[in-house]
Design a protein around this motif. Structure first.
Motif, short mmCIF file in Angstrom:
data_model
loop_
_atom_site.label_atom_id
_atom_site.label_comp_id
_atom_site.label_asym_id
_atom_site.label_seq_id
_atom_site.Cartn_x
_atom_site.Cartn_y
_atom_site.Cartn_z
N SER A 22 0.84 -1.21 0.00
CA SER A 22 0.00 0.00 0.00
C SER A 22 0.86 1.25 0.00
CB SER A 22 -0.92 0.00 1.22
OG SER A 22 -1.81 -1.09 1.18
N LYS A 23 1.93 1.23 0.80
CA LYS A 23 2.84 2.37 0.86
C LYS A 23 3.51 2.59 -0.50
CE LYS A 23 6.63 4.16 3.68
NZ LYS A 23 7.56 3.87 4.81
N LYS A 24 3.89 1.49 -1.13
CA LYS A 24 4.51 1.60 -2.45
C LYS A 24 3.55 2.20 -3.47
CE LYS A 24 6.78 -1.26 -5.98
NZ LYS A 24 7.18 -2.65 -6.34
N PHE A 25 2.29 1.72 -3.46
CA PHE A 25 1.29 2.27 -4.37
C PHE A 25 1.02 3.75 -4.07
CE2 PHE A 25 -3.20 3.36 -5.11
CZ PHE A 25 -3.27 3.17 -6.47
N TYR A 26 0.94 4.09 -2.77
CA TYR A 26 0.66 5.46 -2.34
C TYR A 26 1.73 6.41 -2.86
CZ TYR A 26 -0.20 9.34 0.90
OH TYR A 26 -0.46 10.57 1.44
N TYR A 27 3.00 6.03 -2.64
CA TYR A 27 4.10 6.90 -3.08
C TYR A 27 4.18 6.97 -4.60
CZ TYR A 27 5.97 7.59 1.60
OH TYR A 27 6.15 7.96 2.90
N THR A 28 3.91 5.85 -5.26
CA THR A 28 3.92 5.85 -6.73
C THR A 28 2.87 6.82 -7.28
OG1 THR A 28 4.66 3.54 -6.80
CG2 THR A 28 3.63 4.43 -8.80
N LEU A 29 1.66 6.74 -6.69
CA LEU A 29 0.59 7.64 -7.13
C LEU A 29 0.95 9.10 -6.84
CD1 LEU A 29 -2.29 8.07 -8.20
CD2 LEU A 29 -3.12 7.74 -5.85
N PHE A 30 1.49 9.36 -5.65
CA PHE A 30 1.83 10.73 -5.26
C PHE A 30 2.88 11.33 -6.20
CE2 PHE A 30 4.59 13.64 -2.86
CZ PHE A 30 3.67 14.65 -2.59
N TRP A 31 3.96 10.60 -6.45
CA TRP A 31 5.02 11.15 -7.29
C TRP A 31 4.60 11.21 -8.76
CZ3 TRP A 31 8.16 14.05 -5.02
CH2 TRP A 31 8.59 13.79 -3.71
N PHE A 32 3.74 10.28 -9.17
CA PHE A 32 3.19 10.36 -10.52
C PHE A 32 2.40 11.65 -10.71
CE2 PHE A 32 -0.47 9.70 -13.34
CZ PHE A 32 0.18 9.46 -14.54
N LEU A 33 1.55 11.97 -9.73
CA LEU A 33 0.76 13.20 -9.82
C LEU A 33 1.65 14.43 -9.74
CD1 LEU A 33 -2.30 12.17 -7.61
CD2 LEU A 33 -2.32 12.63 -10.08
N CYS A 34 2.72 14.36 -8.96
CA CYS A 34 3.68 15.47 -8.90
C CYS A 34 4.29 15.72 -10.27
CB CYS A 34 4.77 15.19 -7.88
SG CYS A 34 4.27 15.33 -6.16
N ILE A 35 4.78 14.66 -10.89
CA ILE A 35 5.42 14.79 -12.20
C ILE A 35 4.41 15.23 -13.25
CG2 ILE A 35 6.55 13.48 -14.04
CD1 ILE A 35 7.79 11.72 -11.82
N PHE A 36 3.18 14.69 -13.13
CA PHE A 36 2.12 15.03 -14.08
C PHE A 36 1.82 16.52 -14.06
CE2 PHE A 36 -2.15 14.61 -15.96
CZ PHE A 36 -1.87 13.70 -16.96
N ASN A 37 1.66 17.08 -12.86
CA ASN A 37 1.34 18.49 -12.74
C ASN A 37 2.55 19.38 -13.02
OD1 ASN A 37 -1.59 19.09 -11.60
ND2 ASN A 37 -0.91 17.15 -10.72
N VAL A 55 -8.53 19.98 -14.34
CA VAL A 55 -9.15 20.13 -13.02
C VAL A 55 -9.02 18.85 -12.20
CG1 VAL A 55 -11.35 20.47 -11.82
CG2 VAL A 55 -10.76 21.91 -13.77
N LEU A 56 -9.31 17.70 -12.83
CA LEU A 56 -9.22 16.42 -12.12
C LEU A 56 -7.80 16.11 -11.69
CD1 LEU A 56 -11.65 14.28 -14.34
CD2 LEU A 56 -12.08 15.18 -12.04
N ALA A 57 -6.83 16.37 -12.59
CA ALA A 57 -5.43 16.09 -12.26
C ALA A 57 -4.94 16.97 -11.11
CB ALA A 57 -4.56 16.32 -13.50
N VAL A 58 -5.32 18.24 -11.12
CA VAL A 58 -4.88 19.14 -10.06
C VAL A 58 -5.51 18.79 -8.73
CG1 VAL A 58 -4.93 21.53 -9.24
CG2 VAL A 58 -4.37 21.06 -11.62
N PHE A 59 -6.82 18.51 -8.71
CA PHE A 59 -7.47 18.17 -7.44
C PHE A 59 -6.96 16.84 -6.90
CE2 PHE A 59 -10.79 21.37 -8.32
CZ PHE A 59 -10.83 21.97 -7.07
N ALA A 60 -6.69 15.89 -7.78
CA ALA A 60 -6.12 14.61 -7.31
C ALA A 60 -4.76 14.86 -6.66
CB ALA A 60 -5.98 13.65 -8.49
N PHE A 61 -3.96 15.72 -7.26
CA PHE A 61 -2.65 16.03 -6.68
C PHE A 61 -2.81 16.73 -5.32
CE2 PHE A 61 0.35 19.53 -6.00
CZ PHE A 61 1.49 18.80 -5.70
#
Length: 553
Positions: A22-37, A55-61
């Motif tokens: 879960s931690k691995k998935f959480y960090y993967t999602l977080f850094w993916f959204l960071c790079i995306f934005n 809008v969706l990408a920013v709010f998810a981040f």
């Protein structure tokens, strides 16, 4: 399930292996959204990206970012706690930070100003030094009238036009430019006999786009594809991204990324902050350069990364008119100052008498914006952008060194451009200009803008509704009524048909192909309906013409 099966499932969910995954998935999602934005932040253009996706990408981040900071704040290590609390503070404070240099229209050197025939006027703005007589608005109006007289054909030399453009986002921009092009082709002498334009909000960049094409390639067929390329772009996404994330990020870090980018950028144009106003101006210029070059390409990568697009030096506002030497109509751009509630007129010429525009701020000749304002200019794009700074998708801007005045959409004062046009008429009356008898006002409306009293507003919302409706509908329609009384048949209004679908086009900076088709149909229809009225002479001018031709004898 039996109790032992439930216990087994719970043990699996709370196991160290599950926690690690879960931690691995959480960090993967977080850094993916960071790079995306971050990618959104670095993109030269976001016109090919759907606004809802942004809008969706920013709010998810933002959701993940706040949760990540909360996670750090409850960690055991002190440095993690500090980072967590610091991240939360940045989240709360960054949207409210506006460092010096952000949302500022920079002043540029006035490149084509001469030092000949220097004059001073008693009613110049306080402290403004002498300027070349060619730069006086009053002289420019007189020269434009003389140019009209000397270059018009005998058959079309009677009417002199003042054109007003109503605000309304990309809808106003496209409709105004399209109608101007059609009138240019359908009404003999319309272009050559136009004295000036007074535009508000979206009609301001529309008029600029029309002028650029009219000077470069005055063919109706080319104009259609040219305008369609500019206005098929989605200018909403950059504004929305800047509002939700980009501008706050830049404010918190002092424009660090944009300063680094500037070291490697081939562009000659540099701003300390690439805020949402700057982004939209650049996207407009990208689209304009492509349209003029005939290199429009609707592919995603082409529009998003702008490979191979020449970012040429933009037109200066005053310089543009000084170079064209009275061969084009004067463009008066209207905006609005928030703190004083005053109309603001951006003119490519200096008014010898600042009272020509009643109770108006005139930044390009006011020394509060720069001690050397007489030698300063802004770009044409920045001038028209200042006219359409609608809240949220754009930000209030300051000009030069004056941070007390903040400018937003000109429609907040009056949405037709008639206030400034009628000021010019009053000036012509004060000097008893003979062209008054030949003057015709043409108002291009992209909406019916009629008062609606079908139902009452909620008690709490009623004051807000009144504040919004007063300038956009009440003030504008009062000036329109006054203009019709004053000019009678010499005032022509082109507007949408009440039964047409075009009235449903929202106030947006993104038009669909269906929208553009509907606007085209309405533009053609309105020009056909009003063509005869625009050509028609007033009774006084017609009588003068008959006398001059000896027809009354």
């Amino acid at each position: 399930m039996k109790q032992k099966d439930i216990r087994k499932r719970v043990d699996q969910l709370t196991s160290a292996k599950t926690a690690a995954e879960s931690k691995k998935f959480y960090y993967t999602l977080f850094w993916f959204l960071c790079i995306f934005n971050l990618t959104f932040f670095l993109l030269p253009s976001m016109t090919a990206i759907n606004t809802m996706f942004v809008v969706l990408a920013v709010f998810a981040f933002l959701i993940n970012y706040v949760d990540f900071c909360r996670h750090l704040a409850v960690a055991e290590k002190p440095w993690q706690k500090i980072l967590g609390y610091l991240g939360i503070v940045i989240f709360l404070v960054a949207p409210n930070i506006t460092p010096p240099g952000q949302f500022v229209v920079p002043l540029r050197e006035l490149k084509t100003a001469s030092a000949q025939n220097l004059i001073s006027c008693e009613r110049f703005s306080k402290g403004l030094g002498p300027v070349d007589s060619k730069r006086l608005l009053e002289n420019a109006i007189e020269r434009r009238i003389k140019f009209i007289e000397s270059h018009s054909k005998a058959a079309d030399s009677s009417n002199i036009y003042i054109v007003c453009g109503m605000g309304g986002g990309s809808r106003a921009g496209y409709f105004t430019a399209r109608v101007l092009g059609l009138l240019d082709n359908k009404v003999d002498g319309f272009w050559s006999n136009t004295l000036l334009y007074s535009t508000v909000s979206g009609s301001s960049p529309g008029t600029y786009h029309y002028l650029k094409h009219r000077i470069a390639a005055p063919l109706e067929k080319e104009e259609l594809s040219y305008l369609q390329h500019i206005y098929r772009q989605n200018f909403n996404s950059s504004g929305m991204f800047g509002l939700l994330l980009g501008d706050g990020f830049e404010g918190a870090f002092g424009g660090l990324i944009n300063r680094i980018k500037a070291l490697f950028s081939p562009s000659k144009v540099y701003t300390a902050f690439r805020d949402r106003n700057v982004r939209i101006r650049q996207e407009y210029d990208f689209a304009l350069n492509e349209a003029l070059a005939g290199t429009g390409n609707e592919k995603f990568l082409k529009n998003t990364f702008r490979f191979g697009v020449d970012i040429s030096e933009p037109d200066d506002f005053q310089g543009f008119y000084l170079r064209n030497q009275d061969t084009i109509p004067i463009h008066l751009v209207n905006t609005f100052e928030v703190n004083s509630g005053r109309r603001t007129v951006l003119s490519p010429f200096v008014a010898g008498d600042t009272t020509l525009f009643s109770n108006a701020i005139q930044p390009l000749q006011d020394i509060s914006f720069s001690d050397s304002i007489a030698k300063r200019d802004i770009t044409y794009r920045e001038a028209v952008n200042l006219s359409e700074l609608f809240p949220f998708l754009s930000a209030a801007s300051t000009i030069g060194e004056n941070d007390r005045y903040q400018f937003v959409d000109g429609g907040y004062f009056e949405n037709y451009g008639l206030a400034t046009a009628l000021d010019v008429v009053r000036y012509l009356e004060s000097i008893q200009s003979p062209v008054l008898k030949r003057l015709k006002i043409v108002l291009i409306k992209n909406s019916l803008q009629r008062s609606k009293v079908e139902k009452s507003s909620l008690q709490l919302l009623a004051p807000l509704v009144g504040v919004i409706n007063a300038p956009f509908t009440g003030h504008a329609n009062q000036l329109l009524s006054d203009g019709i009384k004053k000019f009678n048949e010499n005032m022509v209004v082109l507007e949408f048909d009440p039964d047409a679908d075009t009235s449903k086009i929202s106030l947006t900076r993104a038009l669909t192909t269906k929208h553009i088709k509907a606007l085209d149909e309405q533009a053609i229809s309105q020009v056909m309906i009003n063509e005869a009225a625009i050509r028609r002479l007033s009774a006084t001018a017609a009588a003068q013409r008959r006398d001059s031709c000896g027809l009354n004898n």
